[in-house]
Design an enzyme around this catalytic site. Structure first.
Site, PDB file in Angstrom:
ATOM      1  N   GLU A  35     -16.528 -17.464 -18.474  1.00 40.62           N
ATOM      2  CA  GLU A  35     -15.641 -16.523 -17.792  1.00 40.62           C
ATOM      3  C   GLU A  35     -15.537 -16.749 -16.300  1.00 40.62           C
ATOM      4  O   GLU A  35     -14.472 -16.600 -15.706  1.00 40.62           O
ATOM      5  CB  GLU A  35     -16.068 -15.076 -18.066  1.00 40.62           C
ATOM      6  N   GLN A  76     -21.456  -5.216 -25.424  1.00 36.60           N
ATOM      7  CA  GLN A  76     -20.022  -5.546 -25.454  1.00 36.60           C
ATOM      8  C   GLN A  76     -19.161  -4.450 -24.805  1.00 36.60           C
ATOM      9  O   GLN A  76     -17.934  -4.507 -24.877  1.00 36.60           O
ATOM     10  CB  GLN A  76     -19.556  -5.749 -26.905  1.00 36.60           C
TER      11      GLN A  76
END
Lengths: 280, 313
Positions: B58, B120
């Site tokens: 990312e 998450q």
């Protein structure tokens, strides 16, 4: 370079970078802080790149087709500023405002204050991704510019560098050139002490799918050869590992850690200037 | 009430991006191996040449998105809210400080992701993004708003931006042809006793809670705070003058989120007391989204209870 012989070019660069070294040290002493060691290890490569290779326009720093240079090891920015001033991006008189309130010469490069810096860097490990994005944009737009990114050896301990190394290879960015300024030192010690497993660095970049060339980063012939080599577009990104000396050019500044982040005192600066003058 | 089938804002985002992106060649979309979940795959199918698959990396995705944006592109860098927010320093320097036209897209926001559990769940992303100067922070409450925001982010917005989206389906709250205005509090329902200011997934639940409270004779305003930055200081101040109590509702930690943003304004302007409701500075956990919304009292019943408790204080 066609009108000038290689010997003349090398002599011109050698003379110019001696003066630039003196200016860099003056700037840092005037500011009272900064990074002499890394600035002196990168100046030869940066000067060679800006004076012999980069396609750019100091009067129009955001020209869409320019070659890009991202100084990811942002703490070496005095070397970039002195080069930009000598290339005509701004007046040399501004150099002594380094790190002062209101000066565009920020302690680390910032594109919003100086467009030629291309990106804000100095938070180590980020520049290669940004340069990768610029190179990818050239591929998408079918433009011919090249993007150069100069990193430190300590810097490439950051994981993001290897994420970028992996994907630059995936996208076959042969218009992206990374330069690793391997001066062997970082703040807390030598690379050998802090992170010996950073070597073998050439094999690491090769394993990530890059073409790699290792050079003496203070030998202008080798630097110019490596820049020419990097212009061959063979489908892979290129990495030049420049073996350099931290503080190169001034005997007592040449040390892996001592002058990483310490300005020279006025007396030391006078000694350094004298030494650089004698070197002629 | 709308008869349109509820859809997740991530789904609306993917559809909008495919439509607007096809019209604008400068749009480049990046994803980090979650395109099926973030719905950026809808763009990828339509404009494969401008979709960049970055793999599970990312921070590199964000940096590459910045480099593309600094070279004239408008980029959308997509992953789960938790994963993009986790690369905050790259967003801070390579995106925000660079002034790059990157739209960082964080989907599966909050406890609404459900069963996957806390690792998450993006529960601090709004707080982080809001602290960055010049960063635009948006959180739509339905598909209509999502479409308007995506179009604005492509055609008008010149600043870096963060777009926060849900995994779960949301009921449509806005009529067709409704115009979204950046920097404006979106008052969905007028009221004089209490104002609920909500954002994202829980907005529709706040509307249902207001309806239930109205049946008890309480006059409840509901405002949708979708433009978190720029923030409508005047609109919030006006609301704080009109009611005695403001209850903020969000699927985010109450520290740093829209509750903080509203409290910061009202602390300076005076007026209503502000009660911040959301995830009460605790870690999330696994469960169905519905069970988690019930546990954190982000469902209509829970929100109504919180409002009653605060009115009784």
């Amino acid at each position: 370079m066609s009108a000038t012989s290689r010997t003349e070019t090398v002599a011109m660069l050698a003379k110019m970078t001696r003066e630039m070294r003196a200016t860099i040290l003056s700037m840092i002493t005037q500011a009272g802080s900064g990074h002499p060691g890394g600035s002196l290890s990168v100046i030869d490569f940066i000067a060679a790149l800006f004076f012999t290779r980069l396609k750019h326009d100091p009067k129009n720093p955001t020209w869409a087709d320019r070659d890009r240079f991202v100084l990811s090891k942002g703490h070496a920015v005095p070397a970039l500023y002195v080069t930009l001033a000598k290339r005509g991006y701004f007046d040399e008189s501004q150099l002594m405002t380094l790190r002062q309130l209101g000066s565009p010469l920020q302690g680390h490069p910032v594109n919003r204050f100086m467009a030629a810096c291309e990106a804000p860097t100095g938070s180590l490990g980020q520049g290669l991704s940004v340069a990768h994005g610029m190179a990818l944009a050239a591929k998408l737009d079918k433009k011919s510019y090249t993007t150069f990114c100069l990193m430190g050896d300590g810097e490439i301990q950051e994981g993001q560098v290897w994420e970028a190394a992996m994907s630059a290879s995936k996208f076959a960015l042969d218009n992206l050139v990374a330069i690793v300024d391997w001066n062997g030192g970082q703040i807390d010690g030598s690379i050998t002490e802090v992170m010996p497993s950073l070597e073998p660095v050439v094999a690491k970049f090769e394993a990530f799918g890059w073409d790699v060339k290792e050079i003496d980063g203070h030998d202008f012939d080798a630097i110019l050869d490596s820049i020419a080599w990097a212009d061959e577009r063979g489908g892979k990104p290129k990495c030049i590992v420049a073996r350099t000396v931290k503080g190169k050019g001034v005997s007592f500044v040449e040390h892996p850690t001592k002058y990483h982040g310490a300005a020279l005192t006025k007396d030391e600066l006078a000694r350094a200037h004298a030494e650089l003058k004698e070197a002629k | 009430m709308s008869t349109v089938k509820p859809i997740a804002t991530r789904q609306a985002f993917g559809e909008a991006l495919a439509a607007v992106g096809a019209e604008h060649n400068e749009v480049v979309v990046l994803d980090a191996d979650l395109s099926k979940s973030t719905k950026s795959e809808l763009f990828a199918k339509k404009c494969p040449d401008r979709f960049i698959q970055m793999g599970i990396a990312e921070q590199n995705m964000l940096g590459v998105a910045a480099g593309l944006a600094l070279s004239g592109k408008v980029t959308f860098a997509c992953s789960f809210a938790c994963f993009v927010a986790g690369r905050f320093e790259t967003i801070k320097i390579s995106v925000a400080y660079a002034g790059a036209r990157v739209r960082v897209v964080g989907t599966h926001a909050g406890v609404g992701i459900g069963e996957d559990g806390y690792s998450q769940m993006g529960l601090e992303d709004v707080g982080l993004m809001r602290t960055l100067p010049e960063m635009v922070v948006l959180q739509p409450s339905d598909d209509v708003e999502t479409h308007a925001m995506v179009r604005w982010l492509v055609t008008d917005c010149t600043q870096p931006a963060y777009l926060r989206l849900t995994r779960q389906n949301l009921r449509r709250l806005h009529p067709d042809g409704w115009t979204w205005t950046p920097g404006k509090l979106d008052v969905l329902r007028e009221g004089t006793d209490v104002a609920i200011i909500a954002s994202g997934g829980p907005v529709m639940n706040a509307m249902d809670a207001a309806e239930a409270l109205a049946k008890e004779g309480r006059s409840v305003a509901v405002a949708n705070l979708s433009s978190i930055k720029p923030l409508d200081h005047a609109g919030i101040a006006a609301l704080a003058k009109k009611v005695k109590l403001i209850v903020t509702v969000e699927d985010h930690n109450v520290i740093g989120g829209i509750g903080s943003a509203v409290a910061e304004v009202v602390a300076e302007t005076g007026g209503a007391r502000v009660h911040r409701h959301g995830v009460l500075d605790v870690f999330g956990e696994s469960g169905t989204p519905e069970a988690l919304y019930e546990k954190h009292r982000l469902d209509p019943k829970g929100i109504a209870e919180v409002v009653r408790e605060q009115l009784a204080r």
